[in-house]
Design a protein around this motif. Sequence first.
Motif, PDB file in Angstrom:
ATOM      1  N   LEU A  69       0.971  -1.191   0.094  1.00  9.20           N
ATOM      2  CA  LEU A  69       0.192  -0.061  -0.028  1.00  9.20           C
ATOM      3  C   LEU A  69       0.846   1.157  -0.151  1.00  9.20           C
ATOM      4  N   SER A  70       0.691   2.326  -0.513  1.00 10.18           N
ATOM      5  CA  SER A  70       1.130   3.681  -0.620  1.00 10.18           C
ATOM      6  C   SER A  70       1.164   4.040   0.699  1.00 10.18           C
ATOM      7  N   VAL A  71       1.970   5.005   0.823  1.00 14.33           N
ATOM      8  CA  VAL A  71       2.087   5.823   2.105  1.00 14.33           C
ATOM      9  C   VAL A  71       0.958   6.525   2.412  1.00 14.33           C
ATOM     10  N   ASN A  72       0.323   7.191   1.360  1.00 15.24           N
ATOM     11  CA  ASN A  72      -0.889   8.305   1.217  1.00 15.24           C
ATOM     12  C   ASN A  72      -1.829   7.444   1.587  1.00 15.24           C
ATOM     13  N   THR A  73      -2.031   6.073   1.029  1.00 12.98           N
ATOM     14  CA  THR A  73      -3.338   5.114   1.196  1.00 12.98           C
ATOM     15  C   THR A  73      -3.399   4.673   2.684  1.00 12.98           C
ATOM     16  N   VAL A  74      -2.269   4.307   3.249  1.00 21.24           N
ATOM     17  CA  VAL A  74      -2.250   3.997   4.801  1.00 21.24           C
ATOM     18  C   VAL A  74      -2.437   5.091   5.771  1.00 21.24           C
ATOM     19  N   LYS A  75      -1.960   6.281   5.504  1.00 20.52           N
ATOM     20  CA  LYS A  75      -2.430   7.444   6.050  1.00 20.52           C
ATOM     21  C   LYS A  75      -3.786   7.632   6.162  1.00 20.52           C
ATOM     22  N   LYS A  76      -4.405   7.643   5.081  1.00 23.86           N
ATOM     23  CA  LYS A  76      -5.883   7.890   4.871  1.00 23.86           C
ATOM     24  C   LYS A  76      -6.721   6.823   5.831  1.00 23.86           C
ATOM     25  N   MET A  77      -6.233   5.576   5.425  1.00 26.41           N
ATOM     26  CA  MET A  77      -6.972   4.511   6.033  1.00 26.41           C
ATOM     27  C   MET A  77      -6.894   4.498   7.569  1.00 26.41           C
ATOM     28  N   LEU A  78      -5.662   5.026   8.179  1.00 25.26           N
ATOM     29  CA  LEU A  78      -5.452   5.236   9.649  1.00 25.26           C
ATOM     30  C   LEU A  78      -6.547   6.214  10.140  1.00 25.26           C
ATOM     31  N   SER A  79      -6.320   7.467   9.475  1.00 18.64           N
ATOM     32  CA  SER A  79      -7.177   8.394   9.885  1.00 18.64           C
ATOM     33  C   SER A  79      -8.472   8.040   9.742  1.00 18.64           C
ATOM     34  N   ASP A  80      -9.264   7.366   8.864  1.00 19.50           N
ATOM     35  CA  ASP A  80     -10.612   6.872   8.668  1.00 19.50           C
ATOM     36  C   ASP A  80     -10.801   6.092   9.848  1.00 19.50           C
ATOM     37  N   ASN A  81      -9.972   5.301  10.174  1.00 22.89           N
ATOM     38  CA  ASN A  81     -10.127   4.056  11.202  1.00 22.89           C
ATOM     39  C   ASN A  81     -10.329   4.884  12.586  1.00 22.89           C
ATOM     40  N   LYS A  82      -9.803   6.054  12.843  1.00 19.32           N
ATOM     41  CA  LYS A  82      -9.841   6.944  14.230  1.00 19.32           C
ATOM     42  C   LYS A  82     -11.321   7.231  14.110  1.00 19.32           C
ATOM     43  N   ARG A  83     -11.852   7.630  12.983  1.00 19.26           N
ATOM     44  CA  ARG A  83     -13.482   8.139  12.922  1.00 19.26           C
ATOM     45  C   ARG A  83     -14.325   6.759  12.872  1.00 19.26           C
ATOM     46  N   ASN A  84     -13.861   5.625  12.988  1.00 17.15           N
ATOM     47  CA  ASN A  84     -14.552   4.240  12.879  1.00 17.15           C
ATOM     48  C   ASN A  84     -15.168   4.107  11.537  1.00 17.15           C
ATOM     49  N   ILE A  85     -14.231   4.635  10.262  1.00 13.24           N
ATOM     50  CA  ILE A  85     -14.661   4.492   9.004  1.00 13.24           C
ATOM     51  C   ILE A  85     -13.616   3.191   8.317  1.00 13.24           C
ATOM     52  N   LEU A  86     -14.506   2.117   7.918  1.00 14.87           N
ATOM     53  CA  LEU A  86     -13.446   1.059   7.772  1.00 14.87           C
ATOM     54  C   LEU A  86     -13.659   0.848   6.045  1.00 14.87           C
ATOM     55  N   PRO A  87     -12.365   0.750   5.393  1.00 12.42           N
ATOM     56  CA  PRO A  87     -12.495   0.214   3.977  1.00 12.42           C
ATOM     57  C   PRO A  87     -12.880  -1.116   3.909  1.00 12.42           C
ATOM     58  N   GLU A  88     -13.578  -1.364   2.875  1.00 10.71           N
ATOM     59  CA  GLU A  88     -14.115  -2.900   2.554  1.00 10.71           C
ATOM     60  C   GLU A  88     -12.986  -3.770   2.570  1.00 10.71           C
ATOM     61  N   ASP A  89     -11.545  -3.589   2.065  1.00  9.55           N
ATOM     62  CA  ASP A  89     -10.666  -4.417   1.925  1.00  9.55           C
ATOM     63  C   ASP A  89      -9.400  -3.651   1.648  1.00  9.55           C
ATOM     64  N   LEU A  90      -8.021  -4.184   1.665  1.00 11.08           N
ATOM     65  CA  LEU A  90      -7.030  -3.740   1.111  1.00 11.08           C
ATOM     66  C   LEU A  90      -6.688  -3.886  -0.144  1.00 11.08           C
ATOM     67  N   GLU A  91      -6.977  -4.861  -0.672  1.00 12.41           N
ATOM     68  CA  GLU A  91      -6.683  -5.606  -2.168  1.00 12.41           C
ATOM     69  C   GLU A  91      -7.346  -4.359  -3.168  1.00 12.41           C
ATOM     70  N   SER A  92      -8.237  -3.546  -2.844  1.00 14.25           N
ATOM     71  CA  SER A  92      -8.621  -2.399  -3.873  1.00 14.25           C
ATOM     72  C   SER A  92      -7.946  -1.388  -3.895  1.00 14.25           C
ATOM     73  N   PHE A  93      -6.787  -1.360  -3.052  1.00 14.44           N
ATOM     74  CA  PHE A  93      -5.814  -0.156  -2.831  1.00 14.44           C
ATOM     75  C   PHE A  93      -4.500  -0.671  -3.118  1.00 14.44           C
ATOM     76  N   ALA A  94      -4.084  -1.875  -3.407  1.00 10.95           N
ATOM     77  CA  ALA A  94      -2.952  -2.496  -3.571  1.00 10.95           C
ATOM     78  C   ALA A  94      -2.286  -1.720  -4.743  1.00 10.95           C
ATOM     79  N   GLU A  95      -1.054  -1.382  -4.564  1.00  5.14           N
ATOM     80  CA  GLU A  95      -0.055  -0.946  -5.432  1.00  5.14           C
ATOM     81  C   GLU A  95       0.395  -2.002  -6.457  1.00  5.14           C
TER      82      GLU A  95
END
Length: 101
Positions: A69-95
Motif C-alpha cells: 500500500l502507498s504511504v498516502n493510502t495507509v495514512k488515509k485508512m488510519l485516519s479513517d479508522n480513528k473515526r470508525n470508518i472502515l475500508p471494504e478491503d486492502l486489495e482494492s488499494f494495492a499498488e
Amino acid sequence: AFSGLIIFSSFITTVSTPSKCPGLDALKSFPELGVAIETKKGKAVYHKVDVFKRLLWYSYQNSQELIPLSVNTVKKMLSDNKRNILPEDLESFAEKIENNK
C-alpha cells in the motif's frame, strides 16, 4: 596532507549525521509503523516498509499474502479508522509491484 584530512573529516561527519540520510528524512512523512488497519474484511497487520518506493506491506491476520500500500493510502485508512470508518478491503488499494527478473 592537511587538506586531505579536513576533507576526510568532513566526509565522515556528513555520512554519519542522521539528518543528512535521505532514508531517515523520508520516514518522517510516513505513518507510524506497526499500526494495524481495520477493514470490513478483517484486521490487517503491518509487516515491512520500503522507504524509497514509499510502500508499506500489510496482510490480514492468519494470511501469508502481503499487500503493498502507498504511504498516502495507509495514512488515509488510519485516519479513517480513528473515526470508525472502515475500508471494504486492502486489495482494492494495492499498488502494482514490478518483478525485477
